[in-house]
Design an enzyme around this catalytic site. Structure first.
Site, PDB file in Angstrom:
ATOM      1  N   ARG A 147      31.764  44.451  43.965  1.00 14.01           N
ATOM      2  CA  ARG A 147      33.058  44.138  44.591  1.00 14.01           C
ATOM      3  C   ARG A 147      34.006  45.212  44.415  1.00 14.01           C
ATOM      4  NH1 ARG A 147      30.762  39.357  43.350  1.00 14.01           N
ATOM      5  NH2 ARG A 147      30.283  38.188  45.470  1.00 14.01           N
ATOM      6  N   ASP A 313      21.206  33.778  44.827  1.00 14.93           N
ATOM      7  CA  ASP A 313      22.388  32.658  44.668  1.00 14.93           C
ATOM      8  C   ASP A 313      23.225  32.675  46.030  1.00 14.93           C
ATOM      9  OD1 ASP A 313      23.158  35.452  44.297  1.00 14.93           O
ATOM     10  OD2 ASP A 313      25.167  34.468  43.632  1.00 14.93           O
ATOM     11  N   GLU A 314      23.747  31.511  46.332  1.00 13.52           N
ATOM     12  CA  GLU A 314      24.620  31.262  47.325  1.00 13.52           C
ATOM     13  C   GLU A 314      23.997  31.840  48.702  1.00 13.52           C
ATOM     14  OE1 GLU A 314      28.736  31.351  44.751  1.00 13.52           O
ATOM     15  OE2 GLU A 314      27.974  33.348  45.535  1.00 13.52           O
ATOM     16  N   TYR A 405      32.410  32.916  32.242  1.00  5.88           N
ATOM     17  CA  TYR A 405      32.633  33.816  33.382  1.00  5.88           C
ATOM     18  C   TYR A 405      34.001  34.175  32.967  1.00  5.88           C
ATOM     19  CZ  TYR A 405      29.201  33.011  36.986  1.00  5.88           C
ATOM     20  OH  TYR A 405      27.900  32.929  37.840  1.00  5.88           O
ATOM     21  N   ASP A 407      35.904  36.276  34.562  1.00  7.29           N
ATOM     22  CA  ASP A 407      36.971  36.433  35.544  1.00  7.29           C
ATOM     23  C   ASP A 407      37.851  35.331  35.350  1.00  7.29           C
ATOM     24  OD1 ASP A 407      34.147  35.622  36.331  1.00  7.29           O
ATOM     25  OD2 ASP A 407      35.087  35.368  38.255  1.00  7.29           O
ATOM     26  N   THR A 456      34.047  40.912  39.862  1.00  6.01           N
ATOM     27  CA  THR A 456      35.250  41.892  39.840  1.00  6.01           C
ATOM     28  C   THR A 456      36.079  41.584  41.313  1.00  6.01           C
ATOM     29  OG1 THR A 456      34.064  43.773  40.602  1.00  6.01           O
ATOM     30  CG2 THR A 456      34.226  43.533  38.394  1.00  6.01           C
ATOM     31  N   GLU A 457      36.118  40.834  41.952  1.00  5.16           N
ATOM     32  CA  GLU A 457      36.860  40.589  43.112  1.00  5.16           C
ATOM     33  C   GLU A 457      38.233  40.923  42.845  1.00  5.16           C
ATOM     34  OE1 GLU A 457      34.505  38.229  42.312  1.00  5.16           O
ATOM     35  OE2 GLU A 457      33.560  37.479  43.835  1.00  5.16           O
TER      36      GLU A 457
END
Length: 540
Positions: A147, A313-314, A405, A407, A456-457
């Site tokens: 990211r 994932d996702e 997490y 973040d 890290t968005e």
């Protein structure tokens, strides 16, 4: 009273007698302790202005490095005795190295600088004996460089910070919708096209702010060799992550034939400039499998780790539902549905990696549709995935979003920069336990360890990564290393006391951590929208 982080298993002392370290201190190292010998001379020596020349084992002023097969792997025994100097005995080379990290902390914050700030100052540590060993063999940090790219020197710095905290697995998240960061020589467009996006949203995806300039970068294969070698010298294993079959828009932008071109114009796709989960996933074709086998062949050449992470994932399945080609593949393979198709992807690469002496690990979605026998699970959606995997006999790394997490925001205050997710304070992290209480003793043995994740968005540079990671990574390191009591019985007041000394060490290393009193003015991001989750349960 010790000020060490992570807390050691047992300390005898310290007493008032001091053991000196000065320019006459010699370094005696047994065969097999070379990584610590080199680290002492290249890192600790320059910080304190000590040359550590070689000398006889019976010297009265020495640092002695020894292997001791009566100690368990990664365990160490540090003895500081007047007239004998300092002796570090390790159950293996890693144990000796972790003992040296403890020695560095005992020498004070000046030992964390790159050059002496008080030349000629007498150094010494109190007489004591420290017995120590880790609770878990997997003590990890995941860093997302897809990211927001972190140049090689920043990655090496984080490996040093991991070593300081006795963390030993670096999960390297190298690919995602927003960028491909690893040079693959047979597929050059992955970095020529896939490593750059035209612009970047500033803040959460609800933010109206954009940074209107290209962002990107990638690691050459020589960069990766440097990172892996640097980590190995610090007894850290680098586990690469190459995402399949979702989180793949950067790869599809580079090679449109990898996408579901019968339902979307893949030739028009670019590297994604937004956050969230892209609907663009890999097409379930033999061509895709061969392409990624080629990618993983180069990955295996670069990364000697036993585990290789494949994401998993996702993965949004809307394109597969709409794709005649994907539906035909489901029918051809005799699968029940699209979840089975994802499982088919994972099982293929599990068998492929196993045949080459490696092991697949993926996020807990790889449990959906059936999990390949040799695969391990990174349990991120709470404890449930890890519990299910361990009960089924699969190894697990516990990294639940609700607890570790980094973040996620550290405080509920209005000054917290780009507030994401749950409030997870330093104390919340300190009271996390990686082993779910509902597991039996036999099932709990499948918990390899634990890992903190840094997505890290909303972290546009190294200072933002520092702010989100520290000081919470110090608390996490103690969870992963130390034999702590049950979460409710942990002495957080004592941890805070020890952190007072540890903040000075972080200062000496230039870490832009979040102060306990709250963000400094330049650490705030006023007006930049985040995604706070209100009313989240404290420890799900």
């Amino acid at each position: 009273m010790t000020e060490l982080i992570p807390a050691p298993r047992a300390v005898e002392g310290p007493l008032n007698h001091h053991v000196p370290l000065d320019r006459d201190t010699v370094l005696c190292s047994e065969p097999g302790t070379g990584t610590t010998e080199r680290w002492l001379r290249s890192t600790l020596g320059p910080a304190l202005g000590l040359p550590f020349p070689p000398g006889p084992e019976d010297s009265r002023n020495a640092v002695r490095l020894c292997l001791d097969d009566t100690l368990e792997p990664e365990a160490y025994r540090l003895s500081a005795l007047p007239g004998r100097g300092v002796e570090i005995r390790g159950g293996d080379a890693a144990g000796v190295f972790w003992g040296a990290q403890t020695l560095r902390q005992l020498l004070g914050p000046d030992a964390f600088r790159r050059a002496p700030v008080r030349p000629g100052t007498a150094r010494g540590i109190p007489q004591q004996i420290i017995e120590d060993a880790p609770r878990f063999r997997w003590r990890g940090l995941m860093l997302d460089v897809a990211r927001h790219f972190m140049p090689t020197d920043g990655v090496l710095r984080y490996l040093d910070l991991m070593a300081t905290h006795k963390l030993n697995v670096f999960h390297f998240h190298l690919t995602d919708d927003q960028g491909w960061r690893l040079e693959i020589r047979r597929s050059p467009r992955l970095t020529e096209v896939g490593s750059w996006r035209a612009r970047t949203r500033f803040g959460h995806r609800a933010s109206p702010l954009w940074e209107e300039k290209p962002h990107g970068g990638f690691y050459t294969q020589d960069d990766i060799r440097e990172i892996v070698a640097y980590a190995a010298e610090r007894h850290i294993t680098v586990v690469p992550e190459i995402d399949i079959p979702g989180h793949s828009q950067a790869a599809i932008a580079a090679y449109p034939e990898l996408g579901n071109s019968d339902v979307v114009d893949t030739a028009s796709l670019t590297v994604w400039d937004d956050w969230g989960i892209s609907p663009n996933v890999l097409a379930p074709t033999d061509r895709t499998l061969r392409f990624y086998e080629g990618v993983f062949e180069e990955v295996l050449e670069l990364f000697p780790s036993t585990f290789v992470h494949v994401g998993g994932d996702e993965c949004r399945k809307d394109q597969w539902r709409a794709s005649p080609a994907a539906q035909a593949r489901i029918k051809e393979l005799g699968l029940a549905d699209e979840d089975g198709l994802q499982s088919w992807f994972v099982r293929h690469f599990d068998a492929w990696l196993t045949a080459r002496g490696r092991r697949l690990i993926g996020w807990d979605e790889i449990l959906e549709g059936g999990l390949a026998e040799g695969a391990a699970v990174s349990s991120w959606r709470g404890y449930a995935g890890g519990v299910g995997a361990a009960r089924a006999g699969h190894d697990v790394v516990m990294c639940p979003e609700q607890q570790v997490y980094l973040d996620h925001r550290q405080d509920g205050g209005a000054d917290e920069p780009v507030p994401i997710g749950y409030v997870r304070t330093l104390e919340d992290i300190y009271r996390f336990d990686p082993v779910p209480p509902q597991l039996t003793g036999e099932q709990a043995r499948h918990v390899l360890g634990t890992q903190a994740n840094v997505w890290t968005e909303a972290m546009e540079d190294r200072a933002r990564v520092d702010y989100q990671a520290f000081p919470r990574l110090a608390a996490f390191a103690e969870i992963a290393w130390s034999a702590l009591p049950a979460p409710a019985d942990r002495d957080f007041t004592d941890f805070e006391r020890r952190m007072t000394a540890h903040y000075r060490r972080l200062d000496a290393q230039g870490v832009a951590y979040r102060p306990p009193t709250g963000p400094r003015p330049w650490q705030r991001r006023p007006g930049v929208l985040g995604r706070p989750i209100e009313g989240a349960p404290p420890n799900v």
